[in-house]
Motif scaffolding. Structure first.
Motif, PDB file in Angstrom:
ATOM      1  N   LYS A 430      -1.114  10.472  -4.862  1.00 23.94           N
ATOM      2  CA  LYS A 430      -1.727  11.772  -4.642  1.00 23.94           C
ATOM      3  C   LYS A 430      -3.101  11.827  -5.301  1.00 23.94           C
ATOM      4  O   LYS A 430      -4.038  12.421  -4.756  1.00 23.94           O
ATOM      5  N   PHE A 431      -3.229  11.224  -6.488  1.00 23.35           N
ATOM      6  CA  PHE A 431      -4.526  11.156  -7.147  1.00 23.35           C
ATOM      7  C   PHE A 431      -5.557  10.524  -6.219  1.00 23.35           C
ATOM      8  O   PHE A 431      -6.679  11.025  -6.069  1.00 23.35           O
ATOM      9  N   SER A 432      -5.193   9.412  -5.606  1.00 20.17           N
ATOM     10  CA  SER A 432      -6.122   8.715  -4.722  1.00 20.17           C
ATOM     11  C   SER A 432      -6.554   9.610  -3.575  1.00 20.17           C
ATOM     12  O   SER A 432      -7.738   9.663  -3.221  1.00 20.17           O
ATOM     13  N   ALA A 470      -4.475  -4.546 -11.936  1.00 23.33           N
ATOM     14  CA  ALA A 470      -5.624  -4.587 -11.025  1.00 23.33           C
ATOM     15  C   ALA A 470      -5.483  -3.583  -9.889  1.00 23.33           C
ATOM     16  O   ALA A 470      -6.484  -3.133  -9.322  1.00 23.33           O
ATOM     17  N   VAL A 471      -4.251  -3.207  -9.556  1.00 24.12           N
ATOM     18  CA  VAL A 471      -4.048  -2.247  -8.462  1.00 24.12           C
ATOM     19  C   VAL A 471      -4.633  -0.889  -8.827  1.00 24.12           C
ATOM     20  O   VAL A 471      -5.197  -0.186  -7.985  1.00 24.12           O
ATOM     21  N   PHE A 472      -4.512  -0.516 -10.111  1.00 25.85           N
ATOM     22  CA  PHE A 472      -5.073   0.775 -10.534  1.00 25.85           C
ATOM     23  C   PHE A 472      -6.593   0.783 -10.350  1.00 25.85           C
ATOM     24  O   PHE A 472      -7.164   1.748  -9.847  1.00 25.85           O
ATOM     25  N   GLY A 473      -7.250  -0.300 -10.752  1.00 22.34           N
ATOM     26  CA  GLY A 473      -8.687  -0.378 -10.566  1.00 22.34           C
ATOM     27  C   GLY A 473      -9.073  -0.343  -9.105  1.00 22.34           C
ATOM     28  O   GLY A 473     -10.064   0.300  -8.721  1.00 22.34           O
ATOM     29  N   ALA A 474      -8.301  -1.027  -8.261  1.00 24.03           N
ATOM     30  CA  ALA A 474      -8.583  -1.013  -6.826  1.00 24.03           C
ATOM     31  C   ALA A 474      -8.432   0.388  -6.254  1.00 24.03           C
ATOM     32  O   ALA A 474      -9.215   0.811  -5.393  1.00 24.03           O
ATOM     33  N   PHE A 786       3.055   3.719  -7.448  1.00 27.56           N
ATOM     34  CA  PHE A 786       1.915   3.792  -6.547  1.00 27.56           C
ATOM     35  C   PHE A 786       2.293   4.018  -5.090  1.00 27.56           C
ATOM     36  O   PHE A 786       1.440   4.340  -4.274  1.00 27.56           O
ATOM     37  N   GLY A 787       3.571   3.821  -4.740  1.00 25.64           N
ATOM     38  CA  GLY A 787       3.926   3.854  -3.333  1.00 25.64           C
ATOM     39  C   GLY A 787       3.531   2.551  -2.674  1.00 25.64           C
ATOM     40  O   GLY A 787       3.536   1.490  -3.299  1.00 25.64           O
ATOM     41  N   PRO A 788       3.162   2.562  -1.372  1.00 27.52           N
ATOM     42  CA  PRO A 788       2.824   1.308  -0.689  1.00 27.52           C
ATOM     43  C   PRO A 788       1.501   0.736  -1.183  1.00 27.52           C
ATOM     44  O   PRO A 788       0.525   1.454  -1.358  1.00 27.52           O
ATOM     45  N   VAL A 789       1.483  -0.572  -1.399  1.00 30.72           N
ATOM     46  CA  VAL A 789       0.286  -1.289  -1.808  1.00 30.72           C
ATOM     47  C   VAL A 789       0.116  -2.479  -0.874  1.00 30.72           C
ATOM     48  O   VAL A 789       1.013  -3.324  -0.777  1.00 30.72           O
ATOM     49  N   VAL A 790      -1.008  -2.527  -0.178  1.00 37.45           N
ATOM     50  CA  VAL A 790      -1.302  -3.631   0.739  1.00 37.45           C
ATOM     51  C   VAL A 790      -2.258  -4.594   0.046  1.00 37.45           C
ATOM     52  O   VAL A 790      -3.249  -4.161  -0.567  1.00 37.45           O
ATOM     53  N   HIS A 807      -6.485  -5.494  -3.251  1.00 34.96           N
ATOM     54  CA  HIS A 807      -5.443  -4.488  -3.016  1.00 34.96           C
ATOM     55  C   HIS A 807      -6.065  -3.200  -2.474  1.00 34.96           C
ATOM     56  O   HIS A 807      -7.198  -2.840  -2.801  1.00 34.96           O
ATOM     57  N   ARG A 808      -5.288  -2.483  -1.679  1.00 36.37           N
ATOM     58  CA  ARG A 808      -5.658  -1.153  -1.219  1.00 36.37           C
ATOM     59  C   ARG A 808      -4.393  -0.301  -1.107  1.00 36.37           C
ATOM     60  O   ARG A 808      -3.288  -0.809  -0.916  1.00 36.37           O
ATOM     61  N   ILE A 809      -4.594   1.029  -1.215  1.00 34.00           N
ATOM     62  CA  ILE A 809      -3.493   1.991  -1.118  1.00 34.00           C
ATOM     63  C   ILE A 809      -3.568   2.678   0.241  1.00 34.00           C
ATOM     64  O   ILE A 809      -4.556   3.370   0.542  1.00 34.00           O
TER      65      ILE A 809
END
Length: 900
Positions: A430-432, A470-474, A786-790, A807-809
């Motif tokens: 949701k933040f994203s 690294a996913v958080f930074g992405a 994070f939910g789905p992470v591609v 990575h992307r959300i």
């Protein structure tokens, strides 16, 4: 979320008696249109009395509009039918506030893929968006059971209900028959219906925060006569800041506090209370919350400690009960263990915090979590003369979070940039989503010290994450947020983006009065990825302010310059203010970005001088060292580029059959309730439903089986080991390629068996030979946080050894997919490295888009790995796939409005 069943005394029971099949996962707290909270849950047989009470409160008109008849009393048969459902073909949801049903929505399946839907909203709560919330949740539930269309019958005079359907974002067909409007519409989410839901969520959550930051009446419960008491501090600071509304102390042991009449309880306070500050011992808070609920208080600011952060003392249970009681009574919470709220707008002058001094009025919105950080953040802003619009400390963040504040700041005209100090994050997905919306109009600066298990403070409710940091930074980069490492850097960036125009590009001019400082500045600028296109211009150490003005004017007028960095070392005889005036005068005549380095100084130029035309100029951000100025300039430049670029359109690949994919997953889970890895046929069927062809392969145990498989598939073929260990052993080859006949297959078989048998890695398979290309890896993982992470990478050493993975959300746009491919360091091998022909990038992007949509659609898809994906000039082939599915309780951001 735990299931909460209201008791008749108005409290919440933690030992509910639930009917068989009761779907706990459908429960949700939702913010209504007026900013209050309602609790949405499935109906239960125990609701019979509540249904009768609800019906008895309705007006004759509302009853007629719902039942098409003056049904003043409900029969026992009707009540039983309403409250006894099967939670599949017949579903009913209720929204409650303080144990009172205020809205009912239901559907009844009439055909395999169609259901009739109906709503009934309390007369006293109409206009709060209850019907829209119920429709949104019912539609999501219906789709889980294969229902794709809703029908409804509404009387023509029932304009409110007709509006609920017409404004939901669906394509609604209407037909009038026998004086009744018959409606039908598909409930598959569309871009428009999603946009409508998100817009309503935004407005409701923004209003709920506005009621806290813009109150007209504040009650401080626990305000004592002792200057050392927490409540005394809050009341004192509230009054000292000149709060424009009514401030009332609540204390049963005092008649007056700080000259204000004290009231025994919150219920004794005259008029309506918008915000209650609760500063009583932790064991007294729940009773006070109940009193606030009875007094119809809008929101709570709880500064008391002793909740989730007090490990081992029952703090977690107390905190959970606090949330249940407050939300169940329609109230939102800031805290507990909060430092407070501040709004410097002169219309309110709210300082409901422990800060004794109101920060200067300005345009930076600030959010912090712990109280100690709140003190540091406000003190640092004050030292820099950096004005604040609003400030909030979430404390243990049991309810109101940074996501809520961002919803408010999107519309707040007094806030031009946002600073967030995040010690944890409860809902990154949701933040994203919200940060992307906010970032397109205002800079969002993030200091992050911990995500989930990476340093979560005590008392913060956070799901554990399985993904790499690294996913958080992405995620932040994808959302356009400006990520910094500490408060110092946050304010370095903030004082630029608040007070200066954003840089139009990377070209920088440097003007100063020291060659050493000029060289240092140029080096710092280049190190941050910017380009010096003008200067460094080094004036004499005794240069006059007029010399500075002239040199700066030339720099600003240079068409090859986007930003100007001026640096000044004051000699003994010089006056800083005169140089500052010169910098300001030159900058006011240009719309280009200006930053200044005056050694030993830091902050915002506070002069109110006017330019030659009499207009007030932009304040100049001042830095103690060139490195700080270059850092802030680079961050602002990168953000400006993100904000101005084309963000693309949501990917929507053709040829997707979501229903087939869901059937595959549900069939597997019906047999294996705990989940499992899919077999080859199941994997192929699932991927095919999303337009992804998996190249067939055949496991073989003998050389004769290998030859037969090769003949069936057609030469040339590949013979390869399926042992997982070989994927991580770069020096061991477990594959033989381009086998053109049965003899080559036999030779390859003998070679591999001889080489791999000692390693127990001689499990082999045959697959048709693909066009030579670049092997890639595309994955999707469902993370609890994070939910789905591609993710995407070039297969082999780049991913296995160098961790070169991007990575992307989801949901993704076409631009985000393209950036995902380009962001790995090995991307040049895809684009014609050393003269090779570039791969078919559009085909690779289409594959990633399909994976992203699949992962976004299906939370049960806990792991998907396409490896290898063979990318070549003619297209892409998926040569291998591993898929694991499992049931999940609920995503943090489930796709329908809900507080988490």
């Amino acid at each position: 979320m735990e299931v909460i069943v209201p008791c008749h005394d108005g409290h919440m029971s933690d030992e509910p008696e639930l009917p068989p099949g009761y779907p706990v996962q459908w429960e949700a707290d939702v913010v209504l249109r007026d900013g209050s909270v309602g609790h949405l849950r499935p109906i239960m047989p125990a609701d019979e009395k509540r249904i009768r009470a609800f019906h008895a409160r309705q007006s004759e008109e509302s009853i007629y509009l719902r039942f098409f008849a003056p049904l003043r009393h409900l029969s026992d048969k009707d009540v039983h039918r309403f409250t006894h459902v099967d939670y599949e073909d017949r579903v009913a949801l209720v929204i409650t506030v303080r144990d009172e049903i205020i809205g009912i929505g239901r559907y009844d399946r009439t055909e395999p893929s169609s259901a009739e839907v109906a709503f009934n909203v309390s007369d006293h709560y109409q206009g709060r968006g209850i019907g829209s919330v119920l429709l949104e949740h019912l539609a999501a539930i219906a789709q889980e059971f294969g229902i794709s269309r809703f029908t409804a019958e509404v009387l023509p005079q029932n304009r409110k209900m007709l509006t609920v359907f017409s404004e939901a974002g669906y394509e609604v067909s209407r037909k009038v028959e026998d004086g009744v409007v018959a409606l039908h519409f598909d409930i598959e989410p569309t871009d428009r219906s999603k946009a409508v839901a998100m817009s309503r969520e935004h407005r409701a959550e923004a209003i709920s925060v506005s009621r806290m930051l813009r109150p007209r009446t504040v009650a401080v419960i626990g305000a004592g006569r002792s200057p050392q008491s927490m409540g005394h501090h809050f009341l004192k600071n509230l009054l000292a800041a000149g709060f424009t509304g009514e401030a009332h102390p609540v204390n049963g042991n005092a008649k007056k506090i700080l000259g204000r009449k004290a009231y025994d309880t919150i219920g004794d306070v005259p008029g309506h209370v918008d915000l209650a500050v609760i500063a009583v011992p932790a064991d007294k808070v729940l009773g006070v919350v109940d009193e606030c609920a009875a007094a119809d208080v809008d929101a709570l600011l709880i500064v008391s400690a002793g909740f989730g952060e007090a490990a081992g003392d029952g703090g977690d249970e107390l905190q959970a009960e606090l949330v249940r009681r407050a939300r169940g009574s329609g109230m939102r919470i800031v805290g507990p263990n909060s430092f407070g709220l501040i709004n410097t707008d002169a219309e309110f002058s709210l300082n409901a915090s422990l800060s004794p001094d109101q920060p200067p009025t300005g345009h930076l919105g600030l959010f912090a979590q712990s109280g100690a950080l709140g003190i540091a953040v406000l003190a640092s802003a004050a030292r820099r003369n950096l004005g604040i619009s609003t400030f909030a400390s979430a404390g243990n963040r049991v309810d109101v979070s940074g996501n809520d504040l961002m919803q408010y700041w999107i519309d707040d005209e007094d806030t031009h940039a946002v600073g967030l100090y995040l010690e944890s994050m409860g809902n990154p997905r949701k933040f994203s989503r919200i940060a992307r919306n906010l970032g397109r109009i205002k800079p969002v600066i993030v200091v992050q010290s911990g995500v989930s298990s990476y340093g979560t403070p005590p008392g913060h409710r956070v799901r554990r994450t399985k993904v790499r940091p690294a996913v958080f930074g992405a995620m932040l980069r994808q959302a356009g947020a400006i990520r910094v490492s500490n408060v110092h850097q946050m304010f370095d960036v903030a004082q630029l983006v608040v007070h200066q125009p954003l840089p139009a590009g990377r070209r920088v001019a440097i003007v100063g009065n020291s060659s050493a400082l000029g060289a240092l500045s140029a080096g710092a600028v280049a190190q941050r990825g910017l380009t010096v296109t003008h200067g460094p211009v080094n004036l004499r150490s005794d240069a006059t302010p007029e010399d500075f003005r002239e040199a700066l004017t030339k720099a600003f007028d240079d068409p090859d310059v986007d930003s100007v960095l001026t640096c000044f070392i004051p000699p003994i005889a010089a006056h800083d203010e005169e140089v500052t005036d010169a910098v300001r005068a030159a900058a006011q005549k240009s719309d280009k970005t200006c930053v200044a380095t005056f050694l030993g100084m830091r902050g915002v130029d506070s002069s109110t001088s006017m330019d030659e035309g009499g207009a007030s100029g932009q304040a100049i951000p001042i830095y103690a060292m060139p490195e700080d100025a270059a850092y802030a300039l680079a961050k602002a430049t990168k953000y400006a580029a993100w904000r101005n670029k084309d963000h693309g359109l949501p990917v929507a690949p053709a040829g997707i059959n979501r229903r087939v994919a869901e059937d595959v997953v549900q069939t597997v889970l019906s047999v294996s309730p705990e989940g499992r890895r899919l077999d080859a046929d199941e994997t192929s069927a699932l991927l095919s439903a999303y337009g992804i062809e998996l190249w067939p392969s055949r496991a073989v145990e003998t050389v004769e089986e290998a030859v037969q498989a090769a003949e069936d598939m057609g030469y040339p073929v590949v013979l390869k080991s399926t042992a997982p260990m070989l994927r991580h052993q770069g020096g061991i080859t477990g594959v033989r390629v381009d086998l053109a006949n049965d003899q080559s297959v036999r030779e390859a078989w003998a070679s591999l068996h001889e080489r791999l048998s000692p390693l127990a890695a001689d499990q082999l398979e045959v697959q048709r030979m693909a066009t030579p290309g670049v092997a890639c890896v595309v994955t999707a993982d469902e993370d609890p946080l994070f939910g789905p992470v591609v993710s995407f990478g070039v297969a082999g050493l780049p991913t296995e050894l160098l961790d070169d993975i991007a990575h992307r959300i989801p949901p993704l746009t076409d631009v985000a997919v393209s950036e995902l491919i380009s962001s790995v360091k090995a991307a040049p091998v895809l684009h014609g490295h050393r003269g090779s022909t570039p791969v078919h990038r559009a085909a690779l992007a289409d594959l990633i888009a399909r994976v992203s949509v699949m992962s976004d659609d299906m939370p049960e898809l806990v792991s998907l790995r396409l490896n290898p994906v063979n990318a070549h000039p003619g297209g892409v082939e998926v040569l291998g796939a591993e898929v694991t599915v499992a049931p999940i309780e609920r995503r943090a951001d489930p796709g329908r409005r809900s507080l988490t």
